[in-house]
Design an enzyme around this catalytic site. Structure first.
Site, PDB file in Angstrom:
ATOM      1  N   PRO A  80       0.482  -1.176   0.345  1.00  0.00           N
ATOM      2  CG  PRO A  80       0.133  -1.259   1.708  1.00  0.00           C
ATOM      3  CD  PRO A  80       0.551  -1.985   0.875  1.00  0.00           C
ATOM      4  CG  HIS A  81       1.936   3.172  -3.091  1.00  0.00           C
ATOM      5  ND1 HIS A  81       2.037   1.502  -3.583  1.00  0.00           N
ATOM      6  CD2 HIS A  81       1.956   3.872  -4.063  1.00  0.00           C
ATOM      7  CE1 HIS A  81       1.608   1.453  -4.275  1.00  0.00           C
ATOM      8  NE2 HIS A  81       1.230   2.471  -4.973  1.00  0.00           N
ATOM      9  CB  CYS A  82      -1.486   7.451  -0.997  1.00  0.00           C
ATOM     10  SG  CYS A  82      -0.564   8.420   0.152  1.00  0.00           S
TER      11      CYS A  82
END
Length: 149
Positions: A63-65
């Site tokens: 997960p990342h943004c």
């Protein structure tokens, strides 16, 4: 290049992927590496672009943004007490992630390079097996040597 802060957590129990993402957002916010906007941005991005990845023997989630939500580069390695189902990045199904690798980047141009190095390392099943078996105190060194060199 600015060195990424590495945070580690093992043996944690999550009800599901949303629970894991809430934990990631809260932990990284409390550590000061992300802005207040990060937790919701992480949830939104995961809903639109899932990050579960099936590998040869195991599955992981990354997960990342966007970098605009970061204060400093960081990597949060989580080895949950049991696999957490994440929706697959390249399919409609889910995968049981035995390792969650949350990435926080401050420069979007460096994110792709980091993802390439990470995917290359994860293709080595011996590396992933070692990360899954390593004592918590050894995980950061093992990860750094394989991915951040």
């Amino acid at each position: 290049m600015q060195q990424s802060k590495i945070l580690i957590r093992t043996g944690i129990k999550f009800a599901d992927d949303i629970d894991a993402l809430h934990h990631i957002g809260e932990t990284l916010l409390n550590a000061g590496v992300v802005k207040a906007s990060y937790p919701s941005a992480l949830l939104e991005r995961e809903a639109t672009y899932p990050t579960g990845i099936a590998l040869e023997q195991h599955a992981v989630a990354i997960p990342h943004c966007e970098a605009t939500h970061a204060n400093e580069p960081a990597i949060y390695l989580i080895r949950p007490d049991k696999p957490v189902s994440f929706y697959q990045a390249d399919d409609d199904g889910t995968v049981p992630a035995r390792l969650i690798i949350a990435l926080v980047v401050t420069h979007p141009d460096r994110q792709l390079a980091l993802l390439r190095r990470l995917f290359c390392a994860l293709q080595d099943s011996a590396f992933l097996d070692a990360l899954l078996a390593a004592p918590e105190d050894d995980m950061a060194t093992l990860f750094s040597q394989a991915v951040l060199h």
